[in-house]
Enzyme design. Structure first.
Site, short mmCIF file in Angstrom:
data_model
loop_
_atom_site.label_atom_id
_atom_site.label_comp_id
_atom_site.label_asym_id
_atom_site.label_seq_id
_atom_site.Cartn_x
_atom_site.Cartn_y
_atom_site.Cartn_z
N LYS A 78 0.91 -1.17 0.08
CA LYS A 78 -0.06 -0.10 0.09
C LYS A 78 0.83 1.24 -0.16
O LYS A 78 1.84 1.26 0.88
CB LYS A 78 -0.87 -0.07 1.15
CG LYS A 78 -1.85 1.07 1.50
CD LYS A 78 -2.82 0.99 2.71
CE LYS A 78 -3.82 2.05 2.55
NZ LYS A 78 -4.68 1.86 3.69
N SER A 153 -9.90 1.53 2.99
CA SER A 153 -9.07 2.49 1.98
C SER A 153 -7.70 1.58 1.32
O SER A 153 -7.21 2.05 0.13
CB SER A 153 -8.15 3.33 2.85
OG SER A 153 -7.31 2.82 3.66
N SER A 177 -9.95 -0.81 7.38
CA SER A 177 -9.31 -0.48 5.72
C SER A 177 -8.43 -1.99 5.30
O SER A 177 -8.04 -1.89 4.25
CB SER A 177 -8.19 0.48 5.88
OG SER A 177 -8.88 1.95 5.85
#
Lengths: 485, 488
Positions: A78, A153, A177
């Site tokens: 990420k 997210s 997330s």
């Protein structure tokens, strides 16, 4: 399983049987190339560096040198974790060209385990969102239905694994997330206990809630990945100095006797019937395996979203203050004086959701409002943790749906922040309490969308959590599904 | 001196702790390094970096707080103070808000009208002492050509302890006495080097005045915080100026405490004036909240006991002991104490060795402390040797000082130096002989003496002293000379 459909454990075994890391990594890089136009999971891919890492693993394997736990396994990261010398955007324009001078702890740990980092994945800007639509760069699609969002997210990391662009990826979880996108993408996602994985090098959204964890096709792979990244790091004062169990060794041992707590608050209004029936079916799988089921209550969980949006935004308003155009990151071209430099750089650099949360957090901490909002929220946060402590005195793990619905359509909730916030309703309490939680696939809707089961346990009970999750996996085959792309 | 008002002063002092590294990272705290060379991702506030507390800084803070008689919070936490400024790269300062590590203490100062003669103790209350990180330095183009401002982040993250006094000082001199005592204490304990020039001690003064009114009430003026005080002299002048200014302003406006918000003023040392910069109601809301990247700090009784025991004898106790054990005057005791523990210990050795505390303090104050490094070149036992020689040989002050200077220059003991200088002991028979010769050589003086000019004997004595190189006691010479003259 063959090709890029394989798990990390498969790939490790294949290399021991003679397959080269280079050919494995090449296959995944090709998978990224061919599927990326549809999925758009990655913000950057470093093909050359990945192949170089793979060849290095092959060379060392040939010369009989010891190799790490994840040798030759491609991993996607990420884009909120600092990678030395490589652009780390956090999904934001304000860090469009930011190259950190250091690696995050998790990155060092993965390099130490000889994992091959293939690229950085898309995300909601500064991890603020539940659909990855808040990225300043692109909209990532759900590999099971390209008209739908992958969750957020960490949507890019979840989609990358679901789309078999990488067998493993790293996400971060502040209010769900990791677990929510895992649920929406039909894969496994684990949020460890707060303090289990060092946050050093994780660009903070809400420091007291952020945790880093794995995405994988199955529970065994998550166990492997957690083993590689967990542990004490003196650079993070909140990282806890406790030994890291060999999660992958005990993963196939069932937990028994097992008592499962079902919170009545997780099976109420707003829960999609298809999601509910899949979650209840998963619980029946455990019952068949001999587990006892009790009803528990998390009475303060109805305040969780309110508490979360005060605590997380308050911390974020301070954490994101450093992005001011003075020392690094985006600086406005035209400005008149210092205040204008700040306002113009931040106004141009941050997207609307980030601006909204900074304003919310600034307000919640402001003199005259702090007692009623921020400090009250801290008190309720303790009550929420108390709920978990009480519930876990009557059961071993807490189970329920990960998210109230399956993946929604791109744009469906983009203009309704409150509706978006509600998609984290079952995951947020876990962050407020600091406890670990995992989402595993437990079914598909009639429309072909994945559904996730969330399992939560007490602090530092990841080993139990993984073993319980693995029990379901061994009795079902949801984890073997791969989308057609 | 009577004045028409009473000045009320509280001081906020920031002191840089003497650590090798910064409060939350491993960067050097050394003064004067090239700009931005002592920095890392943590003190630059780069995304993803996290602070880790420097335990040594915390220990030094505890040491200061204990010496200031503060209560210690056994559970203390860090908070973020949020404000935007280019010298603060995170745009928040890690500080302590509602749970400082220490609170409620006092510092004793001498408020005698003549502090050289008398000791009149006064306890100035301490509200709290807390730890925080320093900011960097902004450097603006002062050429007027509008060049870019530059930021040096070397100082960013340097550990500070902020010590906030109660508004209990009532004159500029008391404020200076407080600062002087505080500096002595913190230097003695190795907490800080307290160099105002280098910014390792910074002081802001909160000032207002109380003006007795005709109706018997007292009017307090609005509070002003005076900043930019770069020396003790500046503190003294700024407070005196500001108090008088407030008094005069009150005569014109009648504005009292509470009528307007607290103001901040800058001290212009060149002009000798304070200038109001802003009223606090325009100031920012710092939005304090607990620092989530750090864990709270807890201390236990054993730790505190150990820290307390390690403090040693503090200046206030040293002064008292020098007075009671050695009979030193307030002035003499203070001279020694202000020079630090090493000179007190030195004095004690010399006083014990020589048996003459007064002589010891005189030698130390008048000679030893006037030369840098004298204490190392003349160890205490050598000064004891000199004092003994002086007494037994009856060396004059001048001769003894000559011996001292040689000892300092050559690093030798008193006996050796005396031998080299040819100062030999003079026995009584030799002395009589010398006196008789001096009488013979000075017939005019003898004649004058006989006529009753007693002072004329001094001329003969001078000749004797010259001949003996001062190695005899002057009163011995006086007595023997009187005897010999009587025989004539």
């Amino acid at each position: 399983m063959t090709g890029v459909n394989r798990t990390a454990a498969d790939l490790i075994a294949a290399q021991q049987a003679g397959e080269s890391a280079e050919s494995i990594v090449t296959a995944f890089l090709d998978s990224i190339d061919s599927r990326e136009s549809k999925v758009r999971a990655f913000l950057s891919v470093d093909r050359e560096s990945a192949l170089e890492q793979a060849r290095d693993v092959d060379t060392r394997r040939k010369s009989g040198k010891p190799l790490g736990l994840l040798a030759g396994v491609p991993v996607a990261i990420k884009d909120v974790l600092c990678t030395r010398g490589q652009v780390t955007t956090c999904g934001s324009k304000i860090l469009e060209d930011f190259r950190p001078p250091y690696d995050a702890h998790v990155i060092s740990a993965l390099r130490g385990a000889d994992a091959v980092i293939v690229g950085k994945t898309n995300m909601d800007e500064f991890a603020m969102g539940s659909s990855t639509e808040n990225s300043a760069y692109q909209v990532t699609r759900n590999p099971w239905d390209l008209d739908r969002i992958p969750g957020g997210s960490s949507g890019g990391s979840a989609a990358a694994v679901a789309a078999c662009q990488a067998p493993l990826s790293i996400g971060t979880d502040t209010g769900g997330s990791i677990r929510q996108p895992a649920s929406l993408c039909g894969i496994v996602g684990l949020k460890p206990t707060y303090g289990r994985v060092s946050r050093y090098g994780l660009v903070a959204f809400a420091s007291s809630l952020d945790q880093i964890g794995p995405f994988s096709h199955d529970v065994t792979d998550s166990a492997l990945m957690l083993e590689a990244i967990a542990g004490h790091d003196p650079r993070d004062s909140t990282s806890v100095d406790r030994p890291v169990p060999k999660y992958s060794n005990s993963i196939n041992e069932p937990v028994g006797p097992l008592t499962i707590g079902l919170p009545r608050e997780y099976f109420g209004e707003g829960l999609d019937p298809e999601v509910e029936s899949a979650a209840r079916e998963a619980v029946r799988v455990y019952e068949k395996l001999g587990a006892k089921v009790v009803e528990v209550s998390l009475p303060h969980s109805r305040y969780a979203i309110a508490v979360y949006y005060l605590v997380a935004t308050a911390e974020a308003s301070s954490n994101l203050a450093r992005f001011d155009g003075v020392h690094y990151g985006h600086r406005a071209k035209d400005f008149d004086g210092l205040i204008d430099l700040y306002e113009a750089s931040r106004g141009e650099g941050f997207g609307p959701e980030v601006r909204r949360r900074i304003m919310l957090g600034t307000f919640a901490l402001s003199s005259g409002y702090k007692d009623a909002y921020y400090l009250k929220a801290l008190k309720v946060r303790r009550l929420i943790k108390g709920d978990f402590d009480a519930a876990l005195r009557t059961c071993d793990v807490i189970m329920g749906p990960t998210a109230p619905t399956a993946a929604f359509r791109v744009g469906e909730k983009a203009d309704d922040p409150l509706a978006m916030y509600l998609s984290d309703i079952y995951t947020i309490s876990c962050n407020l309490a600091g406890f670990p939680g995992i989402s595993i696939p437990c079914g598909w809707t009639r429309g072909g969308l994945p559904i996730g089961l969330q399992i939560q346990a007490g602090p530092f009970e990841e080993e139990k959590l993984l073993r319980v999750a693995r029990m379901h996996e061994q009795a079902t085959d949801w984890h073997l599904r791969r989308p057609t792309l | 001196m009577t004045t028409a008002y009473k000045t009320v002063i509280g001081l906020e002092v920031h002191v840089q702790l003497l650590t090798r590294t910064k409060l939350f990272c491993g960067c050097s705290t050394k003064f004067g390094l090239p700009p931005n060379s002592a920095t890392c991702p943590v003190c630059l506030g780069l995304p993803g970096s996290l602070p880790v507390m420097n335990r040594r800084a915390f220990d030094l803070g505890i040491r200061a707080a204990l010496a200031l008689n503060c209560s210690i919070n056994k559970f203390t936490k860090w908070d973020r103070k949020n404000y935007y400024y280019p010298d603060l790269p995170k745009n928040y300062q890690i500080s302590q808000y509602d749970l400082p590590f220490s609170y409620e203490g006092w510092l004793e100062i001498n408020v005698a009208a003549d502090p050289k003669k008398d000791y009149v103790p006064k306890r100035v209350g301490i509200i709290r002492a807390h730890l925080e990180e320093d900011a960097g330095k902004n450097m603006h183009d002062e050429s007027g050509r509008g060049g870019d401002s530059k930021v040096d982040l070397n100082r960013t993250g340097t550990p500070l302890v902020e010590i906030v006094s109660k508004p209990e000082m009532s004159s500029p001199a008391e404020a200076v006495a407080y600062l002087t005592e505080l500096r002595l204490l913190l230097r003695e304990l190795g907490v800080s080097d307290c160099e105002m020039q280098e910014g390792s001690l910074r002081c802001d003064a909160n000032v207002n005045v109380h003006i007795p009114q005709a109706d018997g009430t007292v009017a307090a003026t609005p509070l002003v915080e005076v900043k930019n005080l770069n020396s003790f002299r500046a503190v003294e002048r700024a407070i005196a100026y500001e108090a008088q200014r407030q008094y005069e302003e009150f005569q014109k406006t009648g504005q009292r405490f509470g009528d307007v918000a607290k103001a901040t003023a800058g001290w212009d040392d060149a002009r000798g004036q304070t200038r109001i910069q802003r009223r606090k109601e325009e100031a920012s809301d710092y939005r304090y909240f607990p620092e989530p990247d750090l864990v709270p700090v807890t201390v236990d009784d054993a730790y505190l006991e150990e820290a307390r025991a390690a403090l040693g004898e503090l200046p206030i106790a040293q002064r008292a002991r020098l007075k009671s054990d050695f009979g030193l005057s307030v002035y003499d005791a203070d001279v020694l104490v202000r020079q630090g523990r090493a000179s007190v210990t030195y004095f004690e050795a010399v006083a014990a060795g020589s048996g003459d505390a007064k002589a010891a303090v005189n030698w130390i104050a008048n000679k030893l402390l006037q030369t840098d490094g004298a204490m190392e070149k003349i160890p205490a036992e050598r000064l004891v040797g000199l004092l003994r020689e002086q007494k037994s040989r009856g060396l004059t002050k001048q001769i003894a000082e000559q011996v001292f200077d040689s000892m300092l220059a050559d690093g030798e003991d008193a006996a050796t130096v005396i031998g080299k200088l040819g100062i030999t002991a003079v026995d009584e028979l030799t002395l009589v002989d010398i006196i008789r010769k001096a009488i013979e050589a000075n017939p005019k003086a003898v004649e004058d003496y006989k006529k009753g000019k007693v002072a004329a004997a001094q001329r003969i004595k001078g000749a004797v002293m010259k001949e003996t190189k001062g190695a005899v006691k002057p009163d011995t010479v006086d007595a023997m000379l009187a005897t010999e003259l009587a025989k004539l």
